[in-house]
Design a protein around this motif. Structure first.
Motif, PDB file in Angstrom:
ATOM      1  N   ALA A  49      45.485  25.103 113.346  1.00 35.41           N
ATOM      2  CA  ALA A  49      45.288  25.503 111.950  1.00 35.41           C
ATOM      3  C   ALA A  49      44.531  26.830 111.897  1.00 35.41           C
ATOM      4  O   ALA A  49      44.882  27.744 111.132  1.00 35.41           O
ATOM      5  CB  ALA A  49      44.512  24.424 111.199  1.00 35.41           C
ATOM      6  N   ILE A  52      46.865  29.742 112.770  1.00 34.93           N
ATOM      7  CA  ILE A  52      47.812  30.045 111.694  1.00 34.93           C
ATOM      8  C   ILE A  52      47.098  30.723 110.525  1.00 34.93           C
ATOM      9  O   ILE A  52      47.560  31.734 109.995  1.00 34.93           O
ATOM     10  CB  ILE A  52      48.514  28.753 111.240  1.00 34.93           C
ATOM     11  CG1 ILE A  52      49.472  28.279 112.346  1.00 34.93           C
ATOM     12  CG2 ILE A  52      49.282  28.975 109.941  1.00 34.93           C
ATOM     13  CD1 ILE A  52      50.030  26.900 112.137  1.00 34.93           C
ATOM     14  N   LEU A  53      45.929  30.182 110.147  1.00 30.76           N
ATOM     15  CA  LEU A  53      45.209  30.762 109.017  1.00 30.76           C
ATOM     16  C   LEU A  53      44.746  32.174 109.336  1.00 30.76           C
ATOM     17  O   LEU A  53      44.808  33.070 108.508  1.00 30.76           O
ATOM     18  CB  LEU A  53      44.011  29.873 108.651  1.00 30.76           C
ATOM     19  CG  LEU A  53      44.367  28.519 108.041  1.00 30.76           C
ATOM     20  CD1 LEU A  53      43.138  27.636 107.926  1.00 30.76           C
ATOM     21  CD2 LEU A  53      45.029  28.698 106.679  1.00 30.76           C
ATOM     22  N   GLY A  56      47.516  34.573 109.241  1.00 29.68           N
ATOM     23  CA  GLY A  56      47.946  34.766 107.857  1.00 29.68           C
ATOM     24  C   GLY A  56      47.068  35.765 107.122  1.00 29.68           C
ATOM     25  O   GLY A  56      47.559  36.575 106.340  1.00 29.68           O
ATOM     26  N   HIS A  57      45.767  35.697 107.365  1.00 35.00           N
ATOM     27  CA  HIS A  57      44.833  36.587 106.657  1.00 35.00           C
ATOM     28  C   HIS A  57      43.755  37.096 107.602  1.00 35.00           C
ATOM     29  O   HIS A  57      42.590  36.704 107.497  1.00 35.00           O
ATOM     30  CB  HIS A  57      44.182  35.851 105.479  1.00 35.00           C
ATOM     31  CG  HIS A  57      45.111  35.597 104.356  1.00 35.00           C
ATOM     32  ND1 HIS A  57      45.378  36.530 103.385  1.00 35.00           N
ATOM     33  CD2 HIS A  57      45.878  34.521 104.052  1.00 35.00           C
ATOM     34  CE1 HIS A  57      46.261  36.043 102.526  1.00 35.00           C
ATOM     35  NE2 HIS A  57      46.582  34.822 102.918  1.00 35.00           N
ATOM     36  N   LYS A  60      40.154  38.234 106.475  1.00 30.64           N
ATOM     37  CA  LYS A  60      39.105  37.343 105.973  1.00 30.64           C
ATOM     38  C   LYS A  60      38.043  37.043 107.036  1.00 30.64           C
ATOM     39  O   LYS A  60      37.113  36.288 106.776  1.00 30.64           O
ATOM     40  CB  LYS A  60      39.725  36.015 105.514  1.00 30.64           C
ATOM     41  CG  LYS A  60      40.824  36.189 104.493  1.00 30.64           C
ATOM     42  CD  LYS A  60      40.382  35.756 103.117  1.00 30.64           C
ATOM     43  CE  LYS A  60      41.498  36.015 102.118  1.00 30.64           C
ATOM     44  NZ  LYS A  60      41.040  35.986 100.750  1.00 30.64           N
ATOM     45  N   GLY A 137      34.864  31.138 102.246  1.00 31.01           N
ATOM     46  CA  GLY A 137      36.162  31.651 102.669  1.00 31.01           C
ATOM     47  C   GLY A 137      36.735  30.899 103.854  1.00 31.01           C
ATOM     48  O   GLY A 137      36.203  29.878 104.294  1.00 31.01           O
ATOM     49  N   LEU A 138      37.847  31.405 104.369  1.00 35.08           N
ATOM     50  CA  LEU A 138      38.481  30.761 105.512  1.00 35.08           C
ATOM     51  C   LEU A 138      37.590  30.834 106.746  1.00 35.08           C
ATOM     52  O   LEU A 138      37.610  29.957 107.605  1.00 35.08           O
ATOM     53  CB  LEU A 138      39.821  31.442 105.821  1.00 35.08           C
ATOM     54  CG  LEU A 138      40.965  31.170 104.844  1.00 35.08           C
ATOM     55  CD1 LEU A 138      42.185  31.951 105.245  1.00 35.08           C
ATOM     56  CD2 LEU A 138      41.278  29.683 104.804  1.00 35.08           C
ATOM     57  N   SER A 141      35.143  28.039 106.478  1.00 39.09           N
ATOM     58  CA  SER A 141      35.855  26.760 106.578  1.00 39.09           C
ATOM     59  C   SER A 141      36.170  26.430 108.035  1.00 39.09           C
ATOM     60  O   SER A 141      35.857  25.350 108.526  1.00 39.09           O
ATOM     61  CB  SER A 141      37.178  26.825 105.807  1.00 39.09           C
ATOM     62  OG  SER A 141      36.970  27.229 104.489  1.00 39.09           O
ATOM     63  N   THR A 142      36.795  27.387 108.720  1.00 42.75           N
ATOM     64  CA  THR A 142      37.232  27.097 110.085  1.00 42.75           C
ATOM     65  C   THR A 142      36.043  27.031 111.028  1.00 42.75           C
ATOM     66  O   THR A 142      35.986  26.165 111.901  1.00 42.75           O
ATOM     67  CB  THR A 142      38.225  28.158 110.576  1.00 42.75           C
ATOM     68  OG1 THR A 142      37.652  29.447 110.376  1.00 42.75           O
ATOM     69  CG2 THR A 142      39.532  28.063 109.830  1.00 42.75           C
TER      70      THR A 142
ATOM     71  N   THR B 256      35.846  23.864 101.314  1.00 44.89           N
ATOM     72  CA  THR B 256      36.561  24.730 102.261  1.00 44.89           C
ATOM     73  C   THR B 256      37.912  25.136 101.664  1.00 44.89           C
ATOM     74  O   THR B 256      38.286  24.683 100.585  1.00 44.89           O
ATOM     75  CB  THR B 256      36.771  24.009 103.600  1.00 44.89           C
ATOM     76  OG1 THR B 256      37.509  22.808 103.347  1.00 44.89           O
ATOM     77  CG2 THR B 256      35.452  23.672 104.264  1.00 44.89           C
ATOM     78  N   HIS B 257      38.636  25.965 102.390  1.00 47.29           N
ATOM     79  CA  HIS B 257      39.836  26.579 101.793  1.00 47.29           C
ATOM     80  C   HIS B 257      41.076  26.435 102.658  1.00 47.29           C
ATOM     81  O   HIS B 257      41.958  27.265 102.603  1.00 47.29           O
ATOM     82  CB  HIS B 257      39.588  28.071 101.555  1.00 47.29           C
ATOM     83  CG  HIS B 257      38.376  28.334 100.748  1.00 47.29           C
ATOM     84  ND1 HIS B 257      38.355  28.259  99.375  1.00 47.29           N
ATOM     85  CD2 HIS B 257      37.106  28.639 101.121  1.00 47.29           C
ATOM     86  CE1 HIS B 257      37.136  28.523  98.931  1.00 47.29           C
ATOM     87  NE2 HIS B 257      36.353  28.752  99.972  1.00 47.29           N
ATOM     88  N   PHE B 258      41.135  25.399 103.490  1.00 47.89           N
ATOM     89  CA  PHE B 258      42.261  25.310 104.428  1.00 47.89           C
ATOM     90  C   PHE B 258      43.611  25.340 103.729  1.00 47.89           C
ATOM     91  O   PHE B 258      44.514  26.053 104.145  1.00 47.89           O
ATOM     92  CB  PHE B 258      42.150  24.016 105.242  1.00 47.89           C
ATOM     93  CG  PHE B 258      41.016  24.017 106.203  1.00 47.89           C
ATOM     94  CD1 PHE B 258      41.110  24.745 107.384  1.00 47.89           C
ATOM     95  CD2 PHE B 258      39.862  23.313 105.936  1.00 47.89           C
ATOM     96  CE1 PHE B 258      40.051  24.752 108.283  1.00 47.89           C
ATOM     97  CE2 PHE B 258      38.804  23.328 106.828  1.00 47.89           C
ATOM     98  CZ  PHE B 258      38.898  24.044 108.002  1.00 47.89           C
ATOM     99  N   GLN B 263      41.875  31.460  98.310  1.00 46.66           N
ATOM    100  CA  GLN B 263      41.119  32.250  99.292  1.00 46.66           C
ATOM    101  C   GLN B 263      41.931  32.471 100.568  1.00 46.66           C
ATOM    102  O   GLN B 263      41.363  32.725 101.631  1.00 46.66           O
ATOM    103  CB  GLN B 263      39.822  31.530  99.649  1.00 46.66           C
ATOM    104  CG  GLN B 263      38.855  31.378  98.507  1.00 46.66           C
ATOM    105  CD  GLN B 263      37.954  32.586  98.382  1.00 46.66           C
ATOM    106  OE1 GLN B 263      37.748  33.326  99.333  1.00 46.66           O
ATOM    107  NE2 GLN B 263      37.422  32.809  97.192  1.00 46.66           N
ATOM    108  N   GLN B 266      46.576  27.895 103.262  1.00 43.80           N
ATOM    109  CA  GLN B 266      48.029  27.778 103.239  1.00 43.80           C
ATOM    110  C   GLN B 266      48.490  26.346 102.966  1.00 43.80           C
ATOM    111  O   GLN B 266      48.341  25.483 103.819  1.00 43.80           O
ATOM    112  CB  GLN B 266      48.608  28.248 104.578  1.00 43.80           C
ATOM    113  CG  GLN B 266      48.279  29.696 104.863  1.00 43.80           C
ATOM    114  CD  GLN B 266      49.003  30.206 106.083  1.00 43.80           C
ATOM    115  OE1 GLN B 266      50.001  29.636 106.526  1.00 43.80           O
ATOM    116  NE2 GLN B 266      48.496  31.285 106.646  1.00 43.80           N
ATOM    117  N   LEU B 269      50.623  24.878 105.613  1.00 46.86           N
ATOM    118  CA  LEU B 269      49.955  24.423 106.841  1.00 46.86           C
ATOM    119  C   LEU B 269      49.789  22.902 106.807  1.00 46.86           C
ATOM    120  O   LEU B 269      49.989  22.234 107.824  1.00 46.86           O
ATOM    121  CB  LEU B 269      48.600  25.118 106.971  1.00 46.86           C
ATOM    122  CG  LEU B 269      47.713  24.649 108.125  1.00 46.86           C
ATOM    123  CD1 LEU B 269      48.385  24.934 109.455  1.00 46.86           C
ATOM    124  CD2 LEU B 269      46.348  25.332 108.068  1.00 46.86           C
TER     125      LEU B 269
END
Lengths: 205, 591, 231
Positions: A49, A52-53, A56-57, A60, A137-138, A141-142, B256-258, B263, B266, B269
């Motif tokens: 994940a 991929i994220l 994608g961006h 960020k 933001g992402l 999150s990650t 979160t923003h998964f 933001q 996806q 995903l």
């Protein structure tokens, strides 16, 4: 040995009987290897994940070192690698039947593992203080999800390792039977390996 | 390593004699795989009933939209005021019917019940490799089920984003008005995933390491092969779902923003992760059914299974190909269309091993001396229904046709032909087949046949017309089809389906009563009522703690029916030693 | 219940229907072979007193036959489908000069925007209407799908077209109406409480009439810019 576990909770059964040759390793070790397959897939979902994220961006994510404290974490990574070394030493001592060395190395592993978690808690506190939180933001999150679940795995590892250490102090592991030490060692090396991957992709890239 | 038979893990707890164990250790917190299997059976039959009741409410609304449901007045105002189902409740119903049936009924029935019950018995082992982890796996599944049930009673109602939980509908509470329900849904499934993973590595270790002497890989019954491959799929697929659910839960709770696009998260995903788990999951729900049906068809036909080796290879092929087809759920999702072509080809290729299995079942019956006991009726119905489900899958695998029938009743028909016509008929076959082993008594065969025929007829009356609804473009998961002009002429069919569904549900009461009555009043079964070859039939019914008075030795495969070597009988148990048989090489225990 | 598909009204619908019927015939044959075979075996090989089953573990030749026949049939279906799929949804499938239309899904309605005089979307002179899709006959149209909130799915059964509208993504899909009249546009992906009533009317006009409708609406919109979206 395959039947040993079943026998322990059932002594009305017949005496140990034969079996078909299996994998050649005892149940607990095979079970741990299989379980680690599951763990690989769990981290694959998180890391997949992330990849991929991030593709994608890419914008960020802050450049490495700007938000995260890389030097502290590098030291922490070094600590965790050291704990793998002490784990190897513990296992070797168990094989030699050296009880004193086994206990010391296990204790060292517990302490180093616990301090890794401690440093991670400190790191989280610093980041949250700076305003870098999971909802940031992402990136946030990650970062928190991946390192958090790794930290959770280390914590569980430390707890299990404490149990193994306690048993070592009771002299449960002999030169001929030290399955608990070997099995927890497999898990520990796995968690260490995952961290090296996470450190690379989360902190350094 | 040297012998460790003397190593005792927890002597104080574990040392009591089998018969001395107090009730709670024997039947509640039991480490005996047979008891755990029966516990899973009772739990999942309960959830099967819940799932069926939810389906009845769905069907009422679709057959008689906006009309007060008889007896619906007992439901709270937030669900169905005056018995009229609300749209928000309808979405929860659709979501929870799928969730309960997939995760709490079919999956535990196949994997939890028969994985537990059959694996040690059929491979000649005294128990699982890790009996306490096995017990924990059941007692983790129970709270997962309770949490899932609790969702109905919380503020905002239960999860309403479909059993597939597509983000952002599932991730952003503002879109459904459901927050706590959706979170409980995630938490419950994460816990259930843990339970499944604990079960699966236990099964894998047991099958690899604990087979009785002579039980070489290619003498394993197909049910065990199927459960073995299934356990590998569970082991590797469930953690993907857990990871995805954790991210979804964090999107809901930690901000979160998964999967939230605002933001840069996806939504697709989620679909990729869900279906990367979800397609292996589909095979988790059918492979054990195929395996057990193979055992029962060989028994009923009194013939060796046709093409044992290709059956094993087909199971492995389905398990392997199952990892490369997840995108066929996403042809319309906005995924790169070139990927769609790849997924179409890999999906179509799965029909090859499926066809092999179907024709081999027919080949098994060909030239047989077929006994139509109740399990056999269900097993043959499985083949017949699974074929319909498999063939309707070709329509959806084909990308251009999927453009039209995706998300219509065609898929509803397809998945029910596979999961009900397939898995559930196999479950009925397996429950009736192994019931005498579990409880020492037989279920009533006459009522068993009545239940079978009513189920078979009304099942088809419910789901076959749904293909036609799909062909007319009838969308799935819509609360009121009469909103659309082009669906108005189909209302008669919807009503007919609803009435059939009520009859189908009613027919299940026969099974339930038969199941409970057999426990107390069924005829004594004896060790081998079906004259089968498997090791489980060479021990008393029900088997004692530890399964076998003497460890069986295995001399042949499990399907030696009508063998010329068996002089008096038309079957030849795996453990019966003939003069010509050599003793298998024995690896001493404890090494 | 009929397995026949309802009448179609777009250029490529016939291709989809043709594939559907081809698969219906092929699977229909397989269905009959298996079901008749099962019934035949059930009757012919039912247990008889002193009956004896044939003792065989299978025939490799028979297995090779049904394995390879199945493989060939599905590969042929796959190849035939790949071409049709590519023409409908492939990356380069959108016909040049297709009329752009914006379709924005929002719980629980479709916001449809038409280009103004410049023939381009997103240029200020666009015309936005709720839940009404008007199209010219026999002209390729390219819909740009977006979503405000949840995933919606743009589905016009008569045109045999379906495509999800995903928040955060812009997805283009084309079609070409071949019949005048009114049709229904449905949401085919569960999108929340009002999913079942997320419906729009599709009207296909002869080209001149379409132009007339567009001009009329354009003038009305210029007079009162917010009136149309509020119906």
């Amino acid at each position: 040995m395959a039947h040993a576990h079943a026998l322990t909770h059932d002594d009305v059964m017949r005496p140990p009987a034969g079996r078909e040759p299996g994998s050649g390793v005892y149940n607990e070790k095979l079970g741990m290897w299989v379980f680690l397959g599951s763990e690989v897939m769990f981290f694959t979902s998180l890391i997949g994940a992330y990849i991929i994220l991030r593709f994608g961006h890419p914008e960020k994510w802050a450049p490495p070192g700007e938000v995260l404290n890389v030097p502290v974490t590098a030291v922490n990574t070094f600590l965790l690698i050291c704990s793998s070394v002490t784990m190897v030493k513990a296992f070797a001592s168990a094989q030699d039947g050296n009880q004193r060395a086994l206990r010391s190395w296990l204790l060292a592993t517990v302490l180093i593992g616990a301090s890794f978690v401690g440093v991670q808690v400190y790191e989280y506190a610093e980041l949250v203080h700076k305003g870098f939180v999971p909802s940031e933001g992402l990136y946030g999150s990650t970062f928190f999800t991946m390192t958090g679940f790794h930290g959770f795995h280390v914590t569980v590892g430390v707890l299990c390792m404490m149990f193994v250490t306690w048993r070592a102090f009771q002299g449960k592991y002999t030169a001929t039977d030290h399955r608990g030490v070997e099995v927890i060692g497999l898990y520990w090396h796995f968690v260490d390996l995952v961290w090296i991957i996470l450190f690379t992709i989360v902190y350094l890239i | 390593m040297a012998s460790t038979a003397a190593v005792v893990h927890e002597p104080a707890l574990e040392h009591a004699h089998a018969d001395d164990r107090p009730f709670i250790r024997k039947y509640i917190f039991s480490t005996d795989h047979k008891i755990i299997g029966i516990q899973f059976l009772l739990m999942s039959l309960f959830f099967l009933l819940i799932g069926g009741m939810l389906a009845m409410v769905i069907r009422w609304q679709l057959g008689f939209p906006g009309r007060a449901m008889p007896g619906g007045g007992v439901l709270p105002e937030t669900m169905a005021p005056g018995g009229i189902v609300l749209p928000e409740f309808y979405n929860s119903l659709v979501t929870m019917h799928g969730t309960f049936m997939v995760f709490f009924a079919i999956m535990p029935l196949l994997v939890g019940v028969f994985g537990n019950y059959l694996i040690p018995l059929k491979i000649g082992a005294p128990d699982m490799a890790f009996p306490r982890i096995n017990m924990a796996s059941f007692w983790i599944a129970v709270p997962a089920g309770l949490i899932m049930l609790a969702g109905f009673f919380v503020e905002g109602g239960h999860a309403a984003a479909g059993w597939t939980g597509y983000a952002p509908l599932s991730a952003n509470p503002e879109l459904t008005g459901v927050s706590l329900g959706q979170q409980l849904w995630c938490v419950s499934l994460i816990i259930l995933g843990l339970s499944s993973i604990m079960g699966s590595f236990n099964y894998i270790t047991t099958i690899i390491n604990m087979r009785a002497p002579g039980m070489i890989w290619f003498r394993l019954p197909l049910s065990i092969w199927a459960l073995f491959i299934t356990a590998i799929l569970v082991l590797l697929a469930m953690p993907i779902l857990s990871g995805a659910l954790i991210m979804l839960l964090f999107d809901q709770t930690l901000g979160t923003h998964f999967f939230l696009p605002a933001q840069g998260g996806q939504p697709l995903l989620w679909q990729h992760l869900f279906w990367f788990f979800g397609h292996p999951e589909v095979y988790i729900l059918i492979l054990p059914a195929m395996g057990m049906v193979s055992d029962i068809i060989a028994n009923g036909s009194r013939k060796p299974i046709f093409g044992y080796t290709s059956m094993v290879l087909a199971i492995i092929a389905i398990g392997a190909l199952g990892w490369g087809v997840w995108g066929h759920h996403m042809f319309m999702s906005g995924m790169n269309p070139t990927l769609g072509t790849g997924f179409m080809i890999s999906t179509l290729l799965i029909s090859v091993p499926s066809a092999i299995k179907t024709f081999n079942w027919m080949g098994t019956m060909w030239g047989g001396n077929i006994r139509f006991h109740v399990p056999m009726l269900h097993a043959v119905a499985f083949v017949s229904m699974f074929v319909i489900g498999g063939l309707s899958g070709v329509f959806m695998a084909t990308t251009p046709v999927d453009i039209y029938i995706h998300d219509t009743y065609f898929i509803v028909a397809h998945l029910h032909y596979v999961l009900f016509g397939g898995s559930l008929f196999a479950i009925f076959a397996a429950v009736t087949f192994w019931y005498p082993k579990m409880f020492g008594r037989l279920m009533n065969p006459l009522w068993g046949k009545v239940h079978f025929w009513l189920t078979f007829i009304f099942f088809n009356a419910v789901f076959f017309p749904m293909h036609g609804l799909g062909a007319q473009g009838h969308m799935r998961r819509i609360y009121d089809p009469t909103e659309y002009e082009f669906l108005a002429p189909l209302q008669g069919v919807n009503r007919m389906i609803t009435i059939s569904a009520f009859l189908l549900f009613t027919a299940q009461i026969i099974f339930l009563v038969n199941f409970i009555a057999g426990w107390f009043k069924g005829a004594k079964a004896g060790p081998n009522p079906w004259q089968d070859n498997g090791l489980e039939w060479a021990t008393p019914s029900p088997p004692p703690h530890g399964n076998f008075p003497v460890t069986p030795h295995v001399y042949r495969g499990p399907y030696e029916f009508s063998s010329p070597l068996a002089v008096d009988d038309d079957y030849l148990p795996q453990s019966r030693k003939l003069e010509t048989d050599r003793e298998p090489a024995v690896l001493p225990a404890g090494d | 219940m009929s397995w026949l598909l309802p009448p179609h009204a777009s250029s490529y619908a016939a291709d989809i229907d043709w594939l559907y019927y081809l698969i219906l015939i092929i699977t229909g044959i397989a269905f009959l072979v298996v079901q008749i075979g099962l019934v035949w075996f059930i009757i012919k090989y039912r247990a008889r007193p002193n009956g004896k089953a044939l003792y065989t573990h299978g025939f490799a030749k028979a297995e090779w036959i049904w394995t390879s026949v199945t493989a060939v049939v599905v590969v042929v279906i796959g190849l035939l489908s790949a071409g049709v799929w590519d023409r409908i949804k492939g990356r380069d499938s959108i016909p040049p000069g297709a009329i752009p239309i914006g379709i924005h899904g929002k719980q629980f309605e479709w916001h449809i925007s038409y280009p103004g005089a410049d023939g381009q979307l997103g240029t200020g002179d666009d015309l936005s209407i709720r839940n009404q899709l008007h199209l010219p006959l026999n002209k390729p149209v390219v819909a740009t799908l977006t979503s405000e909130d949840a995933i919606h799915s743009f589905f016009i059964p008569a045109f045999r077209i379906k495509q999800d509208a995903v928040p955060g993504m812009t997805i283009r899909v084309w079609f070409q109406p071949t019949d005048t009249g009114t049709f229904e546009l449905a949401c085919a992906e569960l999108c929340g409480l009002g999913h079942y009533r997320m419906r729009a009317v599709v009207t296909v006009h002869a080209e001149a009439e379409y132009q007339r409708w567009l001009d009329e609406r354009g003038r009305a919109a210029a007079a009162s810019p917010t009136a149309l979206l509020q119906r």
